[in-house]
Design a protein around this motif. Sequence first.
Motif: not given
Length: 225
Positions: A54-82
């Motif tokens: 679930d991308l940020r702001g969707h489904g069971s993931s947290d809502r955020a103060g800011e959204y963009s394609f780039e921020l979601m890309r960064d979330d994905l990169r960080a999730a893969l790392d973790t």
Amino acid sequence: MDTVEVNGLRLAYSTRGAASAPPVILLHSLGESGSTWDVVAPALAGTHRVYTVDLRGHGSSDRAGEYSFELMRDDLRAALDTLGLSKVTLIGHSLGAMVSWLLAGEDPERVDRLILEEPPPPVAANPPRTLPEDPDPDAPFDWNAVAAVYRQRNEPDPAYWDLLKHITAPTLVIAGGQQSQLPQDQLARIAELVPDGHMTTIPSGHHVHRDRPEAFIAAVSAFLA
């Protein structure tokens, strides 16, 4: 459903398939969640470890103060790392396809295969995207995420085209044909700009995997094989 902490947010995800199998990440479109893949994911789990996110702001993931394609890309990169996933196959629909495209263009070594289902081309949306006058307050997504994505769709960054040339993964663009609201000639251009890009059309409209799941699964399975 599990969660992973990235960039100060909790992203929800679920898994199917053997932990030792090659990893596949499934990313949903705007206003949806990982549950949109409930037909596709089990079909892929016989040969892959399937993660639906679930991308940020969707489904069971947290809502955020800011959204963009780039921020979601960064979330994905960080999730893969973790999660310890150094190289994955990405399958994204619409918004999820754009997020996948950005990661594959900027970190090509991290993507083994790339499948873009009805990716929004970086040309101004026609007609321009607008929010409804009375958004549903109980929607299972953050309307601020929708507004942010609409702004980027209405005034896209032309640099996204250049990223396609840096994608090294074999890439399949799945188009929905003339029933889709997206310009199909622009989807063909996306496939042409990727060095190892291919396109297949499954006449169905924008939601190929939902409306023609068997054809979608067959196309994806053949490409991954």
